[in-house]
Design a protein around this motif. Structure first.
Motif, PDB file in Angstrom:
ATOM      1  N   SER A  79     -66.293  33.784  24.140  1.00 32.67           N
ATOM      2  CA  SER A  79     -65.400  34.407  22.614  1.00 32.67           C
ATOM      3  C   SER A  79     -65.936  35.719  22.521  1.00 32.67           C
ATOM      4  O   SER A  79     -64.686  36.085  21.494  1.00 32.67           O
ATOM      5  CB  SER A  79     -66.260  32.581  21.390  1.00 32.67           C
ATOM      6  OG  SER A  79     -67.540  32.825  21.212  1.00 32.67           O
ATOM      7  N   LYS A  80     -67.119  36.552  22.454  1.00 33.90           N
ATOM      8  CA  LYS A  80     -67.467  37.510  22.298  1.00 33.90           C
ATOM      9  C   LYS A  80     -66.551  38.173  22.716  1.00 33.90           C
ATOM     10  O   LYS A  80     -66.383  39.773  22.332  1.00 33.90           O
ATOM     11  CB  LYS A  80     -69.303  37.750  22.584  1.00 33.90           C
ATOM     12  CG  LYS A  80     -69.983  36.987  21.893  1.00 33.90           C
ATOM     13  CD  LYS A  80     -71.418  37.719  22.029  1.00 33.90           C
ATOM     14  CE  LYS A  80     -72.479  36.717  21.607  1.00 33.90           C
ATOM     15  NZ  LYS A  80     -73.854  37.165  21.599  1.00 33.90           N
ATOM     16  N   LEU A  82     -63.577  37.670  24.414  1.00 32.30           N
ATOM     17  CA  LEU A  82     -62.057  37.291  23.374  1.00 32.30           C
ATOM     18  C   LEU A  82     -62.007  38.189  21.963  1.00 32.30           C
ATOM     19  O   LEU A  82     -61.068  38.752  21.345  1.00 32.30           O
ATOM     20  CB  LEU A  82     -61.988  36.166  23.030  1.00 32.30           C
ATOM     21  CG  LEU A  82     -61.420  35.217  23.984  1.00 32.30           C
ATOM     22  CD1 LEU A  82     -61.145  33.534  24.384  1.00 32.30           C
ATOM     23  CD2 LEU A  82     -59.904  35.887  25.046  1.00 32.30           C
ATOM     24  N   PHE A  83     -62.831  38.076  21.040  1.00 35.90           N
ATOM     25  CA  PHE A  83     -62.898  38.830  20.067  1.00 35.90           C
ATOM     26  C   PHE A  83     -63.692  40.198  19.803  1.00 35.90           C
ATOM     27  O   PHE A  83     -63.305  41.256  18.827  1.00 35.90           O
ATOM     28  CB  PHE A  83     -63.514  38.019  18.765  1.00 35.90           C
ATOM     29  CG  PHE A  83     -62.590  36.178  18.374  1.00 35.90           C
ATOM     30  CD1 PHE A  83     -61.660  36.630  18.637  1.00 35.90           C
ATOM     31  CD2 PHE A  83     -63.333  35.280  19.549  1.00 35.90           C
ATOM     32  CE1 PHE A  83     -60.870  35.048  18.297  1.00 35.90           C
ATOM     33  CE2 PHE A  83     -62.528  33.842  19.454  1.00 35.90           C
ATOM     34  CZ  PHE A  83     -61.263  34.229  18.797  1.00 35.90           C
ATOM     35  N   VAL A 160     -69.339  28.950  19.309  1.00 38.06           N
ATOM     36  CA  VAL A 160     -68.365  29.699  18.597  1.00 38.06           C
ATOM     37  C   VAL A 160     -68.347  30.495  17.768  1.00 38.06           C
ATOM     38  O   VAL A 160     -67.706  31.705  17.456  1.00 38.06           O
ATOM     39  CB  VAL A 160     -66.983  29.161  19.743  1.00 38.06           C
ATOM     40  CG1 VAL A 160     -66.018  30.051  19.390  1.00 38.06           C
ATOM     41  CG2 VAL A 160     -67.076  28.854  21.056  1.00 38.06           C
ATOM     42  N   GLN A 272     -68.408  21.610  19.834  1.00 38.68           N
ATOM     43  CA  GLN A 272     -67.541  22.762  19.287  1.00 38.68           C
ATOM     44  C   GLN A 272     -67.245  22.407  17.775  1.00 38.68           C
ATOM     45  O   GLN A 272     -67.074  23.204  17.292  1.00 38.68           O
ATOM     46  CB  GLN A 272     -66.930  23.569  20.153  1.00 38.68           C
ATOM     47  CG  GLN A 272     -68.035  24.519  21.082  1.00 38.68           C
ATOM     48  CD  GLN A 272     -68.706  25.797  20.639  1.00 38.68           C
ATOM     49  OE1 GLN A 272     -69.012  26.017  19.659  1.00 38.68           O
ATOM     50  NE2 GLN A 272     -69.947  25.881  21.464  1.00 38.68           N
ATOM     51  N   SER A 366     -60.023  34.041  30.318  1.00 39.77           N
ATOM     52  CA  SER A 366     -61.489  33.524  29.344  1.00 39.77           C
ATOM     53  C   SER A 366     -60.877  32.404  28.943  1.00 39.77           C
ATOM     54  O   SER A 366     -61.526  31.595  28.960  1.00 39.77           O
ATOM     55  CB  SER A 366     -61.403  33.829  27.952  1.00 39.77           C
ATOM     56  OG  SER A 366     -61.694  35.542  27.794  1.00 39.77           O
ATOM     57  N   LEU A 370     -62.741  28.618  29.796  1.00 41.70           N
ATOM     58  CA  LEU A 370     -63.600  27.591  28.978  1.00 41.70           C
ATOM     59  C   LEU A 370     -63.190  26.137  29.490  1.00 41.70           C
ATOM     60  O   LEU A 370     -63.563  25.159  29.365  1.00 41.70           O
ATOM     61  CB  LEU A 370     -62.397  27.860  27.221  1.00 41.70           C
ATOM     62  CG  LEU A 370     -62.805  28.995  26.995  1.00 41.70           C
ATOM     63  CD1 LEU A 370     -62.232  29.414  25.845  1.00 41.70           C
ATOM     64  CD2 LEU A 370     -64.248  28.703  26.948  1.00 41.70           C
TER      65      LEU A 370
END
Length: 496
Positions: A79-80, A82-83, A160, A272, A366, A370
């Motif tokens: 997630s890091k 991705l964002f 996340v 999550q 990604s 996942l």
């Protein structure tokens, strides 16, 4: 000797034993990826802990639980990517708008380093406390508490969404702490909390009064009534002593780990998101808007007519209980373990090459990671859909086989190609992307020259190397870096 010194320096970071001079930087892009550099220490200490526990006859950990913990950690790391640290934008913006040149402390001062360390830890205390006392934030933080075991892999079980719930507690520092110090101490604070997730260390003497220790943090992870909402500290336990949330470990009543109502799944995706559904269902069952607000923003134990965090006397009295274990065929255990172990170097390869991939490729890989980790978790859950998910995942692998030369009917060869396909396709994508890197760098250099003249980059150049409106490629010290452009700030870039 240099190798030994480097080893000791990196080891010291796990305990906040750091030389301020060597960890002080003027610019954000100079800050090393401390957490990534510590990954090998994570593996080393996890293995050593497991060996010592086995030799002592105290190994109670389960492979499926440990894999779930690490899978949740990989969820957070993906997630890091991705964002790209977007949760830090508010900090950078406030610093540029009101901190820089006003209340800003000198970046090269040891006092700034010390103040930043204390300020970050103070902010962590309140961010962590909010994660327990605001139900919406607990939906993210409960991931970390969901394991019924307490070992070093538990430290890696992260959410996340955690960063999206805590950024506001550090924003006040932006008025006087440079962003480089903010990132440095954010990493050190996180690294310190790795070693305290163990039952091997009992007591460390007088330091128990000042520092957060394994004993204090075991209480924090307990589901016993005396453990709930206690010991929120990151590094300094003095915050809990000052604000009345400290509780010592009781030898006569050892902590029982996990959630008060234990989760019954090894699926990281379920870990999550399941609690968000629980909140939604509870909101639907509530009559008034004020109660709905309370369900979302008051404590997870709140009920109508009670205080913000709920009435402790009404909470379940958790006693020693059987830990989650789902029996599956032995071959499935080995299959899931093998494919999980494959995911770790595959992720490292992906993370190390992400600067050479396009946005679409990053999103695609990604999602692959996942989905793969979710599928492995479903195997350990003995989920009825696990076979279908594995077929889909294998089909995705097989779609890459046409790119491999000399495919035959050999089952061994097919199996090896199936395993190697994530590596092979990633390597192919990197090679394809690398062909355009020289062109991108040339465009960037031309754009930098225009900026030096006080001119804005041309639209043509921007379109050539920008994947989204807020990112750009930057050449710095011979490396290709992804830089986050802070809104309304000209010629200032922060690499996260």
């Amino acid at each position: 000797m240099d190798v030994v010194s480097s080893f000791l320096v990196k080891l010291g970071r796990l305990f906040y034993a750091v030389n301020p001079a060597s960890s002080t930087f003027k610019n954000v892009h100079e800050v090393p990826p401390y957490v990534v550099e510590a990954a090998h220490f994570f593996v080393l200490f996890i293995v050593l802990e497991r060996i010592i526990l086995i030799l002592k006859g105290k190994n109670k950990s389960q492979i499926n639980d440990s894999i779930t913990s690490v899978s949740n950690g990989l969820f957070m790391e993906v997630s890091k990517i991705l964002f790209h640290g977007i949760e830090h934008v508010a900090y950078f913006y406030i610093y540029e708008k009101w901190g820089k040149g006003n209340l800003e402390l000198p970046w090269d001062s040891t006092w700034t380093w010390v103040i930043a360390a204390i300020g970050m830890d103070f902010g962590y205390y309140w961010a962590h406390r909010a994660g327990h006392e605001i139900n919406l934030f607990w939906a993210a933080h409960q991931v970390h508490h969901s394991s019924e075991h307490y070992d070093l892999t538990t430290a890696l079980r992260q959410s996340v969404f955690q960063g999206w719930c805590t950024w506001m507690f550090y924003v006040p520092l932006a008025f006087f702490i440079p962003p480089s110090h903010f990132l440095v101490h954010g990493s050190f604070n996180l690294l310190y909390q790795f070693w305290i997730h163990t039952e091997l260390i009992d007591n460390i003497g007088p330091l128990e009064y000042i520092l957060n220790t394994p004993s204090h943090h075991r209480v924090h992870h307990g589901a016993n009534k005396y453990c709930l909402d206690k010991n929120y500290a990151g590094v300094l336990i003095i915050w809990d002593r000052v604000f009345g949330t400290f509780e010592a470990e009781r030898q006569e009543e050892k902590p029982i780990y996990g959630l008060v109502t234990p989760i019954e799944s090894f699926n990281p995706l379920h870990n999550q998101v399941f609690y968000y559904k629980a909140i939604f269902d509870k909101v639907l069952q509530t009559d008034s808007w004020s109660d709905r607000f309370s369900v979302i923003f008051k404590g997870p134990g709140w009920s109508k007519g009670t205080k913000w965090t709920g009435d402790l006397s009404t909470f379940p009295d958790v006693k020693p209980r059987k830990k989650l274990h789902i029996e599956i065929p032995t071959w499935q255990k080995y299959y899931a373990l093998l494919h999980f172990l494959i995911m770790i170097p595959a992720y490292e390869m992906f993370a190390g090459s992400v600067k050479l991939l396009t946005t679409i490729q990053i999103i695609g890989f990604s999602l692959y990671f996942l989905f793969s980790l979710t599928s492995i978790g479903m195997i350990y859950d003995n989920h009825p859909m696990s076979a279908i998910c594995e077929i889909i995942r294998s089909a995705k692998h097989l779609s890459f086989l046409s790119e491999l030369n000399g495919t035959g009917n050999s089952r061994t060869k097919l199996f090896l190609q199936l395993i190697a396909s994530p590596f092979m396709v990633l390597n192919n994508q990197i090679q394809e992307t690398s062909k355009d890197v020289d062109t991108v760098l040339t465009l960037q250099k031309d754009t930098n020259k225009e900026n030096e003249k006080g001119l804005e980059p041309t639209c043509e150049n921007i379109l050539c190397f920008c994947s989204v409106a807020t990112t750009q490629l930057e050449v710095q010290q011979g490396e290709l870096l992804i830089a986050l452009k802070v809104p309304l700030v000209r010629n200032e870039e922060y690499t996260l």
